[in-house]
Design a protein around this motif. Structure first.
Motif, PDB file in Angstrom:
ATOM      1  N   PHE A  99      -7.123  30.306 -93.569  1.00 10.16           N
ATOM      2  CA  PHE A  99      -7.631  30.355 -94.864  1.00 10.16           C
ATOM      3  C   PHE A  99      -6.896  31.762 -95.447  1.00 10.16           C
ATOM      4  CE2 PHE A  99     -10.938  32.947 -92.574  1.00 10.16           C
ATOM      5  CZ  PHE A  99     -11.031  34.004 -93.242  1.00 10.16           C
ATOM      6  N   PRO A 100      -6.577  31.527 -96.851  1.00  7.38           N
ATOM      7  CA  PRO A 100      -6.254  32.825 -97.555  1.00  7.38           C
ATOM      8  C   PRO A 100      -7.331  33.597 -97.870  1.00  7.38           C
ATOM      9  CG  PRO A 100      -6.243  30.919 -98.903  1.00  7.38           C
ATOM     10  CD  PRO A 100      -6.665  30.151 -97.753  1.00  7.38           C
ATOM     11  N   ASP A 101      -6.935  34.945 -97.641  1.00  4.24           N
ATOM     12  CA  ASP A 101      -8.370  35.826 -97.720  1.00  4.24           C
ATOM     13  C   ASP A 101      -8.869  35.824 -99.291  1.00  4.24           C
ATOM     14  OD1 ASP A 101      -8.476  36.973 -95.139  1.00  4.24           O
ATOM     15  OD2 ASP A 101      -6.849  38.353 -95.639  1.00  4.24           O
ATOM     16  N   GLU A 102      -8.189  35.561-100.102  1.00  5.11           N
ATOM     17  CA  GLU A 102      -8.775  35.703-101.638  1.00  5.11           C
ATOM     18  C   GLU A 102      -9.596  34.244-102.299  1.00  5.11           C
ATOM     19  OE1 GLU A 102      -4.485  33.928-101.558  1.00  5.11           O
ATOM     20  OE2 GLU A 102      -5.765  35.363-100.825  1.00  5.11           O
ATOM     21  N   ALA A 103      -9.263  33.332-101.220  1.00  5.03           N
ATOM     22  CA  ALA A 103      -9.902  32.077-101.594  1.00  5.03           C
ATOM     23  C   ALA A 103     -10.101  30.992-100.425  1.00  5.03           C
ATOM     24  CB  ALA A 103      -9.216  31.317-102.662  1.00  5.03           C
ATOM     25  N   PRO A 104     -11.230  31.409 -99.582  1.00  8.05           N
ATOM     26  CA  PRO A 104     -11.139  30.569 -98.234  1.00  8.05           C
ATOM     27  C   PRO A 104     -11.482  28.962 -98.718  1.00  8.05           C
ATOM     28  CG  PRO A 104     -12.410  32.567 -98.034  1.00  8.05           C
ATOM     29  CD  PRO A 104     -11.932  32.745 -99.601  1.00  8.05           C
ATOM     30  N   ALA A 105     -12.303  28.663 -99.648  1.00  5.17           N
ATOM     31  CA  ALA A 105     -12.610  27.442 -99.905  1.00  5.17           C
ATOM     32  C   ALA A 105     -11.351  26.683-100.598  1.00  5.17           C
ATOM     33  CB  ALA A 105     -13.549  27.374-101.238  1.00  5.17           C
ATOM     34  N   SER A 106     -10.255  27.202-100.585  1.00  3.34           N
ATOM     35  CA  SER A 106      -8.988  26.625-101.189  1.00  3.34           C
ATOM     36  C   SER A 106      -8.036  25.737 -99.982  1.00  3.34           C
ATOM     37  CB  SER A 106      -8.124  27.432-101.900  1.00  3.34           C
ATOM     38  OG  SER A 106      -7.559  28.412-101.105  1.00  3.34           O
ATOM     39  N   CYS A 107      -8.631  26.488 -98.647  1.00  5.47           N
ATOM     40  CA  CYS A 107      -7.794  25.693 -97.658  1.00  5.47           C
ATOM     41  C   CYS A 107      -8.965  25.412 -96.564  1.00  5.47           C
ATOM     42  CB  CYS A 107      -6.861  26.926 -96.992  1.00  5.47           C
ATOM     43  SG  CYS A 107      -5.953  26.027 -95.498  1.00  5.47           S
ATOM     44  N   THR A 108      -9.327  24.093 -96.704  1.00  5.39           N
ATOM     45  CA  THR A 108     -10.154  23.691 -95.651  1.00  5.39           C
ATOM     46  C   THR A 108      -9.928  22.502 -94.591  1.00  5.39           C
ATOM     47  OG1 THR A 108     -11.117  21.982 -97.178  1.00  5.39           O
ATOM     48  CG2 THR A 108     -12.040  24.165 -97.251  1.00  5.39           C
ATOM     49  N   THR A 109     -10.764  22.503 -93.804  1.00  4.98           N
ATOM     50  CA  THR A 109     -10.660  21.418 -92.694  1.00  4.98           C
ATOM     51  C   THR A 109     -11.962  20.631 -92.456  1.00  4.98           C
ATOM     52  OG1 THR A 109      -9.709  20.850 -90.731  1.00  4.98           O
ATOM     53  CG2 THR A 109     -11.045  22.704 -90.645  1.00  4.98           C
ATOM     54  N   GLN A 110     -11.997  19.602 -91.853  1.00  8.77           N
ATOM     55  CA  GLN A 110     -13.145  18.909 -91.471  1.00  8.77           C
ATOM     56  C   GLN A 110     -13.567  18.738 -90.056  1.00  8.77           C
ATOM     57  OE1 GLN A 110     -13.838  18.193 -95.266  1.00  8.77           O
ATOM     58  NE2 GLN A 110     -15.124  16.740 -93.819  1.00  8.77           N
ATOM     59  N   LEU A 111     -14.554  19.229 -89.667  1.00  8.09           N
ATOM     60  CA  LEU A 111     -15.242  19.038 -88.417  1.00  8.09           C
ATOM     61  C   LEU A 111     -15.879  17.738 -88.339  1.00  8.09           C
ATOM     62  CD1 LEU A 111     -16.674  22.702 -87.854  1.00  8.09           C
ATOM     63  CD2 LEU A 111     -14.207  21.975 -87.132  1.00  8.09           C
ATOM     64  N   HIS A 112     -15.391  17.116 -87.570  1.00  9.39           N
ATOM     65  CA  HIS A 112     -16.317  15.775 -86.884  1.00  9.39           C
ATOM     66  C   HIS A 112     -16.792  15.878 -85.579  1.00  9.39           C
ATOM     67  CE1 HIS A 112     -17.227  11.364 -86.791  1.00  9.39           C
ATOM     68  NE2 HIS A 112     -16.803  11.706 -85.591  1.00  9.39           N
ATOM     69  N   ILE A 113     -18.132  15.660 -85.551  1.00  8.87           N
ATOM     70  CA  ILE A 113     -18.976  16.064 -84.466  1.00  8.87           C
ATOM     71  C   ILE A 113     -19.659  14.641 -84.163  1.00  8.87           C
ATOM     72  CG2 ILE A 113     -20.451  17.319 -83.168  1.00  8.87           C
ATOM     73  CD1 ILE A 113     -20.482  19.376 -85.141  1.00  8.87           C
ATOM     74  N   GLY A 114     -19.240  14.025 -82.993  1.00  8.45           N
ATOM     75  CA  GLY A 114     -19.726  12.631 -82.671  1.00  8.45           C
ATOM     76  C   GLY A 114     -20.540  12.631 -81.445  1.00  8.45           C
ATOM     77  N   MET A 115     -21.043  11.419 -81.086  1.00  8.78           N
ATOM     78  CA  MET A 115     -22.193  11.247 -80.132  1.00  8.78           C
ATOM     79  C   MET A 115     -21.330  11.261 -78.717  1.00  8.78           C
ATOM     80  SD  MET A 115     -25.244  11.184 -80.675  1.00  8.78           S
ATOM     81  CE  MET A 115     -25.959  10.082 -79.393  1.00  8.78           C
ATOM     82  N   LYS A 116     -20.012  11.039 -78.682  1.00 11.51           N
ATOM     83  CA  LYS A 116     -19.209  10.760 -77.399  1.00 11.51           C
ATOM     84  C   LYS A 116     -18.101  11.434 -77.214  1.00 11.51           C
ATOM     85  CE  LYS A 116     -21.206   6.166 -77.020  1.00 11.51           C
ATOM     86  NZ  LYS A 116     -21.011   4.744 -76.661  1.00 11.51           N
ATOM     87  N   ASP A 117     -18.281  12.730 -77.962  1.00  8.65           N
ATOM     88  CA  ASP A 117     -16.839  13.567 -78.157  1.00  8.65           C
ATOM     89  C   ASP A 117     -16.382  13.952 -76.783  1.00  8.65           C
ATOM     90  OD1 ASP A 117     -16.835  13.252 -80.674  1.00  8.65           O
ATOM     91  OD2 ASP A 117     -17.583  15.197 -81.259  1.00  8.65           O
ATOM     92  N   VAL A 118     -17.476  14.270 -75.846  1.00 10.68           N
ATOM     93  CA  VAL A 118     -17.171  14.712 -74.541  1.00 10.68           C
ATOM     94  C   VAL A 118     -16.428  13.433 -73.605  1.00 10.68           C
ATOM     95  CG1 VAL A 118     -18.226  15.683 -72.292  1.00 10.68           C
ATOM     96  CG2 VAL A 118     -19.083  16.467 -74.384  1.00 10.68           C
ATOM     97  N   SER A 119     -17.046  12.358 -73.624  1.00 11.91           N
ATOM     98  CA  SER A 119     -16.704  11.275 -72.704  1.00 11.91           C
ATOM     99  C   SER A 119     -15.129  10.865 -73.331  1.00 11.91           C
ATOM    100  CB  SER A 119     -17.276  10.074 -72.827  1.00 11.91           C
ATOM    101  OG  SER A 119     -17.700   9.688 -74.202  1.00 11.91           O
ATOM    102  N   GLU A 120     -15.079  11.165 -74.795  1.00  9.47           N
ATOM    103  CA  GLU A 120     -13.745  10.644 -75.439  1.00  9.47           C
ATOM    104  C   GLU A 120     -12.532  11.753 -75.157  1.00  9.47           C
ATOM    105  OE1 GLU A 120     -14.793   9.483 -79.196  1.00  9.47           O
ATOM    106  OE2 GLU A 120     -15.686   7.586 -78.480  1.00  9.47           O
ATOM    107  N   GLY A 121     -13.069  12.999 -74.758  1.00 11.34           N
ATOM    108  CA  GLY A 121     -12.198  14.014 -74.360  1.00 11.34           C
ATOM    109  C   GLY A 121     -11.653  14.865 -75.833  1.00 11.34           C
ATOM    110  N   THR A 122     -12.389  14.597 -76.941  1.00 13.30           N
ATOM    111  CA  THR A 122     -12.123  15.332 -78.000  1.00 13.30           C
ATOM    112  C   THR A 122     -12.727  16.764 -77.902  1.00 13.30           C
ATOM    113  OG1 THR A 122     -13.779  14.572 -79.321  1.00 13.30           O
ATOM    114  CG2 THR A 122     -11.521  13.282 -79.254  1.00 13.30           C
ATOM    115  N   SER A 123     -13.693  16.948 -77.311  1.00 10.75           N
ATOM    116  CA  SER A 123     -14.406  18.342 -77.305  1.00 10.75           C
ATOM    117  C   SER A 123     -15.397  18.528 -75.970  1.00 10.75           C
ATOM    118  CB  SER A 123     -15.318  18.765 -78.386  1.00 10.75           C
ATOM    119  OG  SER A 123     -15.877  19.911 -78.426  1.00 10.75           O
ATOM    120  N   ASN A 124     -15.817  19.667 -75.592  1.00 10.16           N
ATOM    121  CA  ASN A 124     -16.739  19.783 -74.479  1.00 10.16           C
ATOM    122  C   ASN A 124     -18.044  19.620 -74.830  1.00 10.16           C
ATOM    123  OD1 ASN A 124     -16.524  22.172 -75.213  1.00 10.16           O
ATOM    124  ND2 ASN A 124     -16.141  23.111 -73.375  1.00 10.16           N
TER     125      ASN A 124
END
Length: 447
Positions: free
Chosen positions: A52-77
């Motif tokens: 993110f740019p220091d002067e405006a963090p909200a101008s550069c964002t991303t989406q965090l998707h947290i699901g029920m089966k992320d561990v079994s699907e290998g996307t997160s632990n």
């Protein structure tokens, strides 16, 4: 049902090398609900990206998707199926592991047998440690003005409190050493102190921040008189006058630029350090952590098992996915530097407003080098009058007597009011300080 009780217990309880003693993940035996019936199927969070740019963090964002089966699907632990389930007294091993890495980077305790445990914030951690070490008649050293929850928690448990002298640099070690060396239990009406509670960075309410040398001196007094130190430090990263030598510092360089915590100085395992995400991420998350000697952490875990159990699973998984999966330690350090710079600007606005609007003939103030608070001083007999007048002028300042264990009944040399520059909008601060100036002039009839 197994007939071998010890073997049955081994199936339920294990020791995780990363997170300490905790229950195994299989909760079918203890009677947990089925994850099939949790109504939260996924969560989406919009957060600043790692770059993110220091002067405006909200101008550069991303989406965090947290699901029920992320561990079994290998996307997160770490996913919702485990975060929404019963947890363990240590907190989740995933977030706890990240926190331990952070503690190693920023504090690097100089003894081997240290450990961490997640909490529901520093207030809960304070209550827990006071119950662990407390017994009727225990005496705790506190800073002369201090966070009132400390003594409000301790007094019903039978604690006695000894307010130690402070100056602009925090606790005065020579005065504390002198008081403890000549301690007379009968004359003082309380036992020799065994604990010290301190807010070492941006002290609440004074805003004082001891230098590195002053911290070493206080720690030496604690060793000499065998005081166990409760280090309550939610403002640690808001050190306005600390600047890394490098223009774009690494996480390690940033950590080294900060004043040493008592934990970093602790060679004895006598520090119980309380940290929190409240000021760096969100107080509503209700997640913090404690670092202490492993036997103490184990006692905290036993208290959690019959009280809070663990922080909210939704908060833990959201924090972990932000800090570990998206930002990493470098991104979190960058975020902390960013918000520190923002609060520094608000501090500067408040100090400028004090210089412009407060009557110097009756009031002084301190520009804090860390934290969220500044302090103004005036004659003690007019504390209530100033407080009431300020409210009439639609501004709230907190009287210093509220931070005294006896509410100022024993008399005060001066009166201080705590002002915060953290929550108000920057453009509202000058008007608020100007209103306070009008209130003070009204009380002192300065015209």
């Amino acid at each position: 049902m197994p007939t071998n009780t010890s073997e049955s217990c081994k199936q339920v309880r294990g020791v995780d090398d990363h997170a300490g003693p905790q229950l195994a993940r299989d909760w079918r035996g203890p009677g947990a609900p089925s994850a099939d019936f949790f109504p939260f199927l996924a969560a989406e969070y919009t957060v600043p990206s790692a770059e993110f740019p220091d002067e405006a963090p909200a101008s550069c964002t991303t989406q965090l998707h947290i699901g029920m089966k992320d561990v079994s699907e290998g996307t997160s632990n770490y996913d919702l199926s485990s975060a929404l389930q019963y947890g363990v007294g240590t907190g989740s091993r995933q977030l706890l592991g990240f926190v331990k890495e952070h503690v190693k980077l920023f504090h690097d305790p100089p003894y081997l047998d240290w450990d961490c445990i997640l909490t529901t914030g520093n207030t809960s951690a304070m209550d827990t440690v006071m119950r662990i070490f407390g017994r009727k008649g225990v005496t705790m050293v506190i800073e002369n003005h201090t966070y009132p929850t400390c003594f409000e928690t301790g007094l019903p448990l039978g604690y006695a409190f000894f307010p130690a002298k402070m100056d602009d640099d925090g606790l005065v070690p020579d005065e504390l050493d002198r008081a403890l060396s000549s301690w007379d239990e009968e004359a003082r009406g309380m036992r020799r102190p065994s604990m010290l509670y301190t807010i070492p960075t941006g002290q609440n309410p004074s805003g004082a921040t001891p230098s590195a040398e002053r911290r070493r001196q206080v720690y030496a007094v604690a060793r000499k008189h065998d005081l166990y130190i409760l280090e309550d430090d939610p403002y640690y990263v808001f050190q306005f006058d600390s600047a890394p030598a490098a223009a774009s510092p690494t996480t390690e360089q940033y950590a080294q630029s900060l004043l040493p915590s008592y934990l970093r100085l602790d060679t004895d395992g006598r520090v119980f350090r309380m940290d929190s995400f409240a000021k760096t991420v969100s107080p509503g998350a209700r997640v913090g952590w404690v670092t202490a000697a492993r036997p103490v952490v184990e006692r905290v875990m036993r208290v959690h098992e019959v009280s809070t159990q663990h922080p909210s699973g939704l908060s833990q998984v959201a924090l972990y996915r932000l800090l570990h999966d998206e930002w990493g330690h470098a991104g979190w350090a960058r975020w902390m530097r960013h918000i520190c710079a923002g609060y520094r600007r608000r501090r500067d606005v408040m100090v400028g407003a004090c210089e412009a609007s407060l009557p110097r003939e009756v009031v002084g103030w301190k520009a804090p080098s860390a934290g969220f608070f500044a302090e103004t001083l005036s004659a003690h007999e007019v504390e209530q009058a100033i407080y009431d007048a300020a409210i009439r002028h639609q501004v709230l300042v907190v009287p210093g007597s509220w931070f005294l264990v006896d509410q100022g009944r024993s008399g005060m040399d001066t009166v201080c009011f705590r002002m915060t520059f953290a929550a108000p909008a920057t453009n509202a601060i000058p008007d608020a300080v100007k209103a306070l100036g009008h209130a003070i002039r009204e009380v002192f009839r300065l015209g």
